[in-house]
Every structure is written in structure tokens, then in C-alpha cells.
Design a protein around this motif. Structure first.
Motif, PDB file in Angstrom:
ATOM      1  N   LYS A 144      11.513  27.892  46.430  1.00  0.00           N
ATOM      2  CA  LYS A 144      11.385  29.192  47.092  1.00  0.00           C
ATOM      3  C   LYS A 144      10.595  28.996  48.387  1.00  0.00           C
ATOM      4  CE  LYS A 144       9.363  33.752  46.265  1.00  0.00           C
ATOM      5  NZ  LYS A 144       8.587  34.554  45.308  1.00  0.00           N
ATOM      6  N   THR A 145      11.207  29.407  49.512  1.00  0.00           N
ATOM      7  CA  THR A 145      10.638  29.125  50.833  1.00  0.00           C
ATOM      8  C   THR A 145      10.401  30.404  51.631  1.00  0.00           C
ATOM      9  OG1 THR A 145      11.800  27.002  50.913  1.00  0.00           O
ATOM     10  CG2 THR A 145      11.069  27.909  53.014  1.00  0.00           C
ATOM     11  N   ILE A 149       9.903  31.310  55.603  1.00  0.00           N
ATOM     12  CA  ILE A 149       9.992  30.841  56.987  1.00  0.00           C
ATOM     13  C   ILE A 149       9.293  31.870  57.860  1.00  0.00           C
ATOM     14  CG2 ILE A 149      11.551  30.323  58.908  1.00  0.00           C
ATOM     15  CD1 ILE A 149      13.658  29.555  56.709  1.00  0.00           C
ATOM     16  N   ARG A 201      14.408  30.484  63.543  1.00  0.00           N
ATOM     17  CA  ARG A 201      14.546  30.981  62.159  1.00  0.00           C
ATOM     18  C   ARG A 201      15.878  30.567  61.572  1.00  0.00           C
ATOM     19  NH1 ARG A 201      12.381  35.936  64.101  1.00  0.00           N
ATOM     20  NH2 ARG A 201      14.446  36.852  64.159  1.00  0.00           N
ATOM     21  N   GLN A 242      16.393  28.151  58.400  1.00  0.00           N
ATOM     22  CA  GLN A 242      17.091  28.752  57.261  1.00  0.00           C
ATOM     23  C   GLN A 242      18.304  27.913  56.882  1.00  0.00           C
ATOM     24  OE1 GLN A 242      18.240  32.816  57.986  1.00  0.00           O
ATOM     25  NE2 GLN A 242      18.137  33.327  55.833  1.00  0.00           N
ATOM     26  N   LEU A 258      17.088  24.747  55.102  1.00  0.00           N
ATOM     27  CA  LEU A 258      16.367  24.899  53.835  1.00  0.00           C
ATOM     28  C   LEU A 258      17.125  25.671  52.756  1.00  0.00           C
ATOM     29  CD1 LEU A 258      12.856  25.537  55.384  1.00  0.00           C
ATOM     30  CD2 LEU A 258      13.591  23.501  54.119  1.00  0.00           C
ATOM     31  N   GLN A 259      18.090  26.502  53.132  1.00  0.00           N
ATOM     32  CA  GLN A 259      18.807  27.307  52.158  1.00  0.00           C
ATOM     33  C   GLN A 259      19.500  26.503  51.056  1.00  0.00           C
ATOM     34  OE1 GLN A 259      21.210  30.198  54.201  1.00  0.00           O
ATOM     35  NE2 GLN A 259      20.168  31.867  53.187  1.00  0.00           N
ATOM     36  N   CYS A 297      15.414  31.532  50.748  1.00  0.00           N
ATOM     37  CA  CYS A 297      14.556  31.518  51.933  1.00  0.00           C
ATOM     38  C   CYS A 297      14.256  32.955  52.338  1.00  0.00           C
ATOM     39  CB  CYS A 297      15.251  30.812  53.099  1.00  0.00           C
ATOM     40  SG  CYS A 297      15.517  29.062  52.856  1.00  0.00           S
ATOM     41  N   HIS A 298      12.987  33.293  52.385  1.00  0.00           N
ATOM     42  CA  HIS A 298      12.554  34.593  52.874  1.00  0.00           C
ATOM     43  C   HIS A 298      12.053  34.407  54.302  1.00  0.00           C
ATOM     44  CE1 HIS A 298      11.731  35.769  48.415  1.00  0.00           C
ATOM     45  NE2 HIS A 298      13.008  35.612  48.680  1.00  0.00           N
ATOM     46  N   TYR A 343       5.290  31.024  46.740  1.00  0.00           N
ATOM     47  CA  TYR A 343       6.244  30.180  47.463  1.00  0.00           C
ATOM     48  C   TYR A 343       5.941  28.712  47.199  1.00  0.00           C
ATOM     49  CZ  TYR A 343       7.859  34.293  49.889  1.00  0.00           C
ATOM     50  OH  TYR A 343       8.398  35.528  50.169  1.00  0.00           O
TER      51      TYR A 343
END
Length: 131
Positions: free
Chosen positions: A2-3, A5, A13, A17, A20-21, A26-27, A49
Motif C-alpha cells: 500500500k503506497t 504518493i 504523480r 503511480q 508503483l501500481q 496507490c493513494h 502505508y
């Protein structure tokens, strides 16, 4: 993984994203104040996170201050520094003062923009977030 950004630049962004997705949700937060609130909510919900990527230069609250406040939230919640979120500073600032300040405030890694996919993955492996 769970990330969160934390980045005020839209293109940066999207890049993070996209990188890392594949590893999990990714929030997004667009400034340090939003980042601290997101981290606080995640800690309160007992789902902190695993990774937080924070830019340094942002409006409202910069990344260095957000880093300090997130680490304070973890301490207040009884989360040991070794068990806290892994925090990578992602910034265009590569001067010694900013790098040293970030590590003094307990960031786990420091990547200079533009973010290199290989270096990011290397850091994720060394932080034991991915295999």
C-alpha cells in the motif's frame, strides 16, 4: 504494498503511480498537509502505508515537514521506527543540505528526479518491499 504518493506535479504523480501500481494500491496526496492526514487516517485504521514517496518542494507543507510529522504520528501510535512506513524522498533537490536533513528526519531512501525505474526498484528491494 500500500503506497502513498505525495507530489504536487501532475506528471510526476502519474509517473510514480505507473511505476508503483503493479505492486498494490496507490493513494495520492498533492501536498504535505494531505500526506500527514492520509498517514494519520491509515495509522488510526490500523492499515498504515507500507511505502510513502514524498516530494520536498510542495505548497502548504513541504516534504521535510511532512516527513517529521508522519514519523511523530508513528511514534505517538507506538510504531517502532523499524516497523514504520518506508519513506522515499523523491525530489529535484540533490544538494547535501536537503539530503542530510531528510535522512536526519528518518527517511529510508532519497531519489532525485527524474525518477529512474531501475533505481526505484532497487530501493524497493533493499527496503524489502518487493522481492
Amino acid at each position: 504494498m500500500k503506497t502513498l504518493i505525495v507530489e504536487d506535479d501532475f506528471t510526476s504523480r502519474l509517473l510514480l503511480q505507473g511505476l508503483l501500481q503493479p505492486f498494490g494500491p496507490c493513494h495520492i496526496a498533492v501536498n504535505g498537509r494531505e500526506a500527514v492526514k492520509a498517514a494519520q487516517d491509515a495509522i488510526a485504521g490500523k492499515e498504515p502505508y507500507n511505502l510513502i514517496c514524498i516530494d520536498i518542494m510542495m505548497p502548504e507543507m513541504d516534504g521535510q515537514e511532512a516527513l517529521r510529522e508522519i514519523r511523530a504520528l508513528e511514534t505517538d501510535a507506538g510504531i517502532l521506527s523499524s516497523d514504520g512506513s518506508k519513506i522515499i524522498m523523491t525530489t529535484a533537490l540533490d544538494d547535501k543540505k536537503n539530503v542530510m536533513s531528510a535522512f536526519r528526519e528518518q527517511c529510508d531512501a532519497y531519489l532525485v528526479k527524474p525518477i529512474d525505474r531501475g533505481k526505484l526498484l532497487e530501493n524497493l528491494r533493499s527496503l524489502r518491499l518487493i522481492a
